[in-house]
Design an enzyme around this catalytic site. Sequence first.
Site, PDB file in Angstrom:
ATOM      1  N   LYS A   1      63.266  48.489  31.026  1.00  0.00           N
ATOM      2  CA  LYS A   1      64.458  49.015  30.352  1.00  0.00           C
ATOM      3  C   LYS A   1      64.932  48.061  29.259  1.00  0.00           C
ATOM      4  O   LYS A   1      65.995  48.240  28.684  1.00  0.00           O
ATOM      5  CB  LYS A   1      65.594  49.205  31.366  1.00  0.00           C
ATOM      6  CG  LYS A   1      65.274  50.210  32.459  1.00  0.00           C
ATOM      7  CD  LYS A   1      66.450  50.340  33.402  1.00  0.00           C
ATOM      8  CE  LYS A   1      66.084  51.229  34.587  1.00  0.00           C
ATOM      9  NZ  LYS A   1      67.119  51.160  35.637  1.00  0.00           N
TER      10      LYS A   1
ATOM     11  N   ARG B   1      54.326  34.484  36.380  1.00  0.00           N
ATOM     12  CA  ARG B   1      53.173  34.634  35.480  1.00  0.00           C
ATOM     13  C   ARG B   1      53.656  35.395  34.260  1.00  0.00           C
ATOM     14  O   ARG B   1      54.390  36.387  34.393  1.00  0.00           O
ATOM     15  CB  ARG B   1      52.053  35.405  36.167  1.00  0.00           C
ATOM     16  CG  ARG B   1      50.935  35.779  35.203  1.00  0.00           C
ATOM     17  CD  ARG B   1      49.720  36.268  35.908  1.00  0.00           C
ATOM     18  NE  ARG B   1      49.068  35.184  36.643  1.00  0.00           N
ATOM     19  CZ  ARG B   1      47.926  35.336  37.310  1.00  0.00           C
ATOM     20  NH1 ARG B   1      47.345  36.516  37.355  1.00  0.00           N
ATOM     21  NH2 ARG B   1      47.384  34.314  37.935  1.00  0.00           N
TER      22      ARG B   1
ATOM     23  N   HIS C   1      47.338  27.123  34.391  1.00  0.00           N
ATOM     24  CA  HIS C   1      47.500  27.785  35.683  1.00  0.00           C
ATOM     25  C   HIS C   1      47.375  26.657  36.709  1.00  0.00           C
ATOM     26  O   HIS C   1      46.355  26.505  37.373  1.00  0.00           O
ATOM     27  CB  HIS C   1      46.397  28.840  35.859  1.00  0.00           C
ATOM     28  CG  HIS C   1      46.562  29.732  37.047  1.00  0.00           C
ATOM     29  ND1 HIS C   1      47.545  29.546  38.001  1.00  0.00           N
ATOM     30  CD2 HIS C   1      45.866  30.828  37.451  1.00  0.00           C
ATOM     31  CE1 HIS C   1      47.419  30.491  38.927  1.00  0.00           C
ATOM     32  NE2 HIS C   1      46.419  31.279  38.620  1.00  0.00           N
TER      33      HIS C   1
ATOM     34  N   ARG D   1      45.257  38.150  43.643  1.00  0.00           N
ATOM     35  CA  ARG D   1      45.064  36.900  44.370  1.00  0.00           C
ATOM     36  C   ARG D   1      46.292  35.990  44.321  1.00  0.00           C
ATOM     37  O   ARG D   1      46.830  35.609  45.352  1.00  0.00           O
ATOM     38  CB  ARG D   1      43.905  36.137  43.744  1.00  0.00           C
ATOM     39  CG  ARG D   1      42.800  35.766  44.661  1.00  0.00           C
ATOM     40  CD  ARG D   1      41.655  35.273  43.801  1.00  0.00           C
ATOM     41  NE  ARG D   1      41.542  36.143  42.636  1.00  0.00           N
ATOM     42  CZ  ARG D   1      40.855  37.270  42.662  1.00  0.00           C
ATOM     43  NH1 ARG D   1      40.208  37.628  43.710  1.00  0.00           N
ATOM     44  NH2 ARG D   1      40.807  38.040  41.583  1.00  0.00           N
ATOM     45  N   THR D   2      46.700  35.609  43.141  1.00  0.00           N
ATOM     46  CA  THR D   2      47.732  34.590  43.020  1.00  0.00           C
ATOM     47  C   THR D   2      49.051  35.062  43.625  1.00  0.00           C
ATOM     48  O   THR D   2      49.704  34.331  44.366  1.00  0.00           O
ATOM     49  CB  THR D   2      47.935  34.209  41.541  1.00  0.00           C
ATOM     50  OG1 THR D   2      46.677  33.857  40.988  1.00  0.00           O
ATOM     51  CG2 THR D   2      48.885  33.044  41.408  1.00  0.00           C
TER      52      THR D   2
END
Lengths: 184, 340
Positions: free
Chosen positions: B86, B108, B136, B58-59
């Site tokens: 890596k 995020r 958030h 969603r976000t």
Amino acid sequence: MILQPKAQIMDKEAIDRALRRIAHEIVEKNKGTEDVMLIGIRRRGVPLAERLRAHIREVEGSEPPLGVLDITLYRDDLTTRSDAPQVHRTEIPESVRGKKVVLCDDVLYTGRTVRAAMDAIMDLGRPKAIQLAVLVDRGHRELPIRADYVGKNVPTSGREVIEVKFRETDDEEDKVLIVEKVED
Amino acid sequence: MGLRRKDILTLEDMDVEEMTTVLDTAESLKEILSRDIKKVPTLRGKSVLTLFYEASTRTRTSFELAGKYMSADTVNIATTTSAVVKGETLKDTAWNVEAMGIDCIVMRHPVAGAPHFLARLCQASVINAGDGMHEHPTQGLLDMFSIRERKGRLVGLKVAIIGDILHSRVARSDIWGLGKMGAEVWVAGPPTLVPPEVERMGPAFGGRLRATHRVDEAIEGADVVMVLRLQLERQKKGLFPSIREYSRVFGVNRARLALAKDDFILMHPGPMNRGVEIASDVADADYSVILEQVTNGVAVRMAILYLLLGGSESPVQAVAGPSGGGPTGARGPGGGGDQR
């Protein structure tokens, strides 16, 4: 810098007569009101469009749909302004596809607002034609744009500003003023 | 207008005026989502990176579409397929993408505070799309937007936030945002999942923030019932006996919702565990605005991108960086009012 009132060039009656004439011209040019849509550019284009619609109804007995356009998202000076200007809602009652759109604004100056408005309309669909109605044309165009319907042509200098006041937006009696920028 | 800040990291540090600016702008922009041609040219030439160190549908999609609808160029890094595997550090990743001319990074990250770290490091705007169990903020804003759109206001509404408060960054942002905007916020959940900090935050909101362990008490007379996802991936052992028992004691179902006001709305930030924290039938009922929240999320993120990137003096361009170049900010003598 301060703004100093210089002269009043239109009063309530003059504005009303000019809009009445423009309403007739719109009906004449478009052979009626079929497929005509009035779109007012925020802010003062909106009361202008509303009044034109009322006059057209008097003349023709029918009235074209009326939309409201906010051109903020289409401005060409977003990257030269210090912060993001406030965005208002665009409200177009039906599709512009196939319509003869009459853009309405109070003052035509550089033509940049009209350019932005035309781009905004094109993004909403493909109108049959776009026409432009303004209360005052003060010259100094920076783009190849002209109005189809003009209330009054007013030659101005770059130091002057045209101020349009409408009862609906300014809480003042309708009038058009020339103001001069003065260094203080 | 505009937001006089470079980044959006938390709702804890945003004031009522700033949040209202975002909500008002989103209200104007939402109309674009219903157009045939969903695109305006406003952010042409701006670039937005979504940098996600945790899973999201969603976000991330919401930000990407918001950017695209505003004509920004959007690129994505999912860390599972990037140089992060890596061993590249966050700092190096940030400097590298900035060297490519990114204007805004949406991140995020599983660690609380990671976006703050990134914001100090970069000249690009940073938007926190969820940091650990912290905040958030864009979800908080879209929740406020959804409530305001349905209820016409936020002040004085009773909002019940039900479930796993402890692990929820959505809950923290909602509490800060709704609390500042004048709503009465109740949080309810198992004692082990309602952190003591909520009680400490209470006085900051003049007693309008209340915590309880009885879900019915929170839902009673509520205008808004917001159900949180039970974060199964973050649960340590022993916080509650079983998912079945959680569902029975703390799950939101039709019987419980009968206690809310007649015109209440039901919200959930997604993704839902149907049958766990929320009964499947109520999630799809008339009073559910769960999918509206998703639509509104795009409008709110369009507003945020516009407000952060829409002016030249946003720190993005004001600090041109060592690479120089960039459009020379030939600032005119200021906007000439309406006459252009």
